[in-house]
Motif scaffolding. Structure first.
Motif, short mmCIF file in Angstrom:
data_model
loop_
_atom_site.label_atom_id
_atom_site.label_comp_id
_atom_site.label_asym_id
_atom_site.label_seq_id
_atom_site.Cartn_x
_atom_site.Cartn_y
_atom_site.Cartn_z
N LYS A 76 -8.16 17.38 -16.44
CA LYS A 76 -7.48 17.58 -15.16
C LYS A 76 -6.11 16.90 -15.19
O LYS A 76 -5.79 16.13 -16.10
CB LYS A 76 -8.29 16.98 -14.01
CG LYS A 76 -9.67 17.60 -13.80
CD LYS A 76 -9.59 19.04 -13.38
CE LYS A 76 -10.97 19.66 -13.26
NZ LYS A 76 -10.89 21.13 -13.09
N SER B 86 -3.78 23.60 -2.15
CA SER B 86 -5.22 23.43 -1.91
C SER B 86 -5.65 24.42 -0.83
O SER B 86 -4.92 24.64 0.14
CB SER B 86 -5.55 22.01 -1.47
OG SER B 86 -6.94 21.87 -1.24
N MET C 34 -6.81 16.82 -10.18
CA MET C 34 -6.91 18.21 -9.74
C MET C 34 -6.52 19.14 -10.89
O MET C 34 -5.75 18.75 -11.78
CB MET C 34 -6.01 18.46 -8.52
CG MET C 34 -6.31 17.55 -7.34
SD MET C 34 -5.14 17.72 -5.96
CE MET C 34 -5.66 19.29 -5.26
N ARG D 21 -5.66 25.89 -8.89
CA ARG D 21 -6.42 25.26 -7.82
C ARG D 21 -7.57 26.13 -7.31
O ARG D 21 -8.64 25.60 -6.95
CB ARG D 21 -5.48 24.89 -6.66
CG ARG D 21 -4.41 23.88 -7.06
CD ARG D 21 -4.96 22.48 -7.16
NE ARG D 21 -4.13 21.59 -7.94
CZ ARG D 21 -3.06 20.94 -7.46
NH1 ARG D 21 -2.67 21.10 -6.21
NH2 ARG D 21 -2.38 20.14 -8.27
N SER E 130 -10.54 25.72 -9.82
CA SER E 130 -10.82 24.38 -10.32
C SER E 130 -11.80 23.64 -9.42
O SER E 130 -11.60 23.54 -8.21
CB SER E 130 -9.52 23.58 -10.43
OG SER E 130 -9.78 22.25 -10.83
N ASP F 251 -12.69 20.06 -8.78
CA ASP F 251 -12.06 18.77 -9.10
C ASP F 251 -12.40 17.72 -8.06
O ASP F 251 -13.46 17.80 -7.41
CB ASP F 251 -10.55 18.95 -9.30
CG ASP F 251 -9.91 19.76 -8.18
OD1 ASP F 251 -10.27 19.53 -7.01
OD2 ASP F 251 -9.05 20.62 -8.48
N SER F 252 -11.54 16.74 -7.88
CA SER F 252 -11.84 15.64 -6.97
C SER F 252 -12.14 16.12 -5.56
O SER F 252 -12.93 15.50 -4.83
CB SER F 252 -10.67 14.65 -6.94
OG SER F 252 -10.58 13.92 -8.14
N ARG F 253 -11.53 17.23 -5.13
CA ARG F 253 -11.78 17.76 -3.78
C ARG F 253 -13.24 18.11 -3.57
O ARG F 253 -13.77 17.98 -2.46
CB ARG F 253 -10.92 19.01 -3.56
CG ARG F 253 -9.43 18.77 -3.63
CD ARG F 253 -8.68 20.09 -3.66
NE ARG F 253 -8.97 20.82 -4.89
CZ ARG F 253 -8.65 22.10 -5.10
NH1 ARG F 253 -8.06 22.79 -4.12
NH2 ARG F 253 -8.92 22.68 -6.24
N SER G 185 -13.57 23.39 -3.07
CA SER G 185 -12.73 24.54 -3.37
C SER G 185 -13.53 25.56 -4.14
O SER G 185 -14.55 25.25 -4.74
CB SER G 185 -11.52 24.09 -4.20
OG SER G 185 -11.95 23.64 -5.46
#
Length: 310
Positions: free
Chosen positions: A163, A201, A217, A221, A224, A226-228, A300
């Motif tokens: 990432k 995002s 991230m 997007r 992916s 990721d941290s979200r 996401s």
């Protein structure tokens, strides 16, 4: 008398060397010399051709095997301590990294006191942050797989991810501002590395990154995870700095994409976080070092991988 004497002189010569004219003496002698040079036997009479036991002529498979083992050992040591290849299996880092790319991760980048910076593309072990810790499987199978992955011959472990670092310890990362863009410590970040057509995002979030953690991230997007997606998980989607394997510095395969992983100036204007920390409150996220990850939106959309994973 002279005629008879001459005949007498020629006679002994003819009797003592009868084969001189016919060449029978020369023929066998020549054949024997030729035979000796082609197939001499050793003095012990074993019947083996001379030189058959010469180590320089003996099969060199042992030497080849030892050389091959030494090369493999060297590559394993190199990949463990210096630089390791990783295979990209998904789309979450497009267009920076594509499916099938093999990247070389610099393991010395953060080895001597330096830490990941905003904008770095890093490979990290997501155990405990992106994936749950599981009981160890068959150690032999795991060792073989790790060895193949270390040489770039197999996909990396399911716990390895790649990432881009968006926030470091103390940073407040918010998405999105009134223009639909990401901000870090109150400064708008223009992310030119994003996949064309992707917004920063699809879900809103407002977090403060705890100390010694990273907010990461993917560049694609919408593809992916990721941290979200891990705001509600233990650690709040933040990656511990000590879980970072290294920095992705080079694309080494395919040859047509052989290049360095491009850096970015998107975060150059972002200031350091305030010494006293960011204010907390509704929508302000958690305090630095709190470990709660702050507040944020849901997951996401994506394939759950970017590679090594996404």
């Amino acid at each position: 008398m002279d005629t008879e004497a001459q005949h007498t002189e020629r006679g002994p010569s003819s009797d003592t060397d009868p084969d001189r004219d016919s060449g029978t003496e020369e023929g066998p002698r020549s054949a024997r010399v030729s035979g000796d040079s082609e197939g001499a036997e050793d003095p012990a009479g074993s019947g083996d051709p001379v030189g058959a036991g010469d180590p320089e002529r003996a099969p060199s498979w042992r030497r080849t095997a030892l050389l091959g083992a030494a090369c493999v050992a060297f590559l394993l040591l190199l990949s463990h301590f210096v630089a390791q290849p990783f295979l990209i299996p998904s789309r979450s880092m497009e267009p920076t990294l594509r499916v099938g790319d093999r990247i070389l991760v610099n393991k010395l980048a953060y080895r001597f006191g330096d830490e990941p910076h905003r904008g770095d593309v890093v490979v990290f072990d997501g155990t405990g942050s992106f994936v749950r810790e599981e009981a160890a499987g068959d150690p032999v199978t795991g060792l073989l797989r790790d060895g193949a992955a270390a040489l770039g011959l197999a996909e990396p472990a399911e716990t390895d991810f790649v990432k881009r670092v968006v926030g470091t310890g103390g940073d407040r990362v918010v998405c999105c501002d009134e223009d639909g863009r990401l901000t870090v410590n109150g400064v708008t970040v223009v992310e030119r590395y994003l996949m064309p057509g992707d917004p920063p995002s699809g879900v809103p979030f407002d977090i403060v990154v705890p100390a010694d953690r990273l907010w990461v991230m993917g560049d694609h997007r919408s593809q992916s995870s990721d941290s979200r997606d891990h705001l509600g998980s233990p650690g709040g989607g933040m990656v511990p700095v000590d879980r970072v394997v290294g920095r992705a510095d080079w694309i080494v395969w395919p040859f047509g994409r052989w290049s360095g992983v491009a850096g970015t100036d998107a975060f150059d204007a972002v200031p350091a976080p305030p010494a006293g920390g960011h204010p907390t409150g509704p929508g302000a996220g958690g305090a630095p070092g709190s470990g709660d990850g702050g507040t944020g939106g849901g997951a996401s959309s994506g394939d759950g991988g970017a590679g090594p994973r996404g």
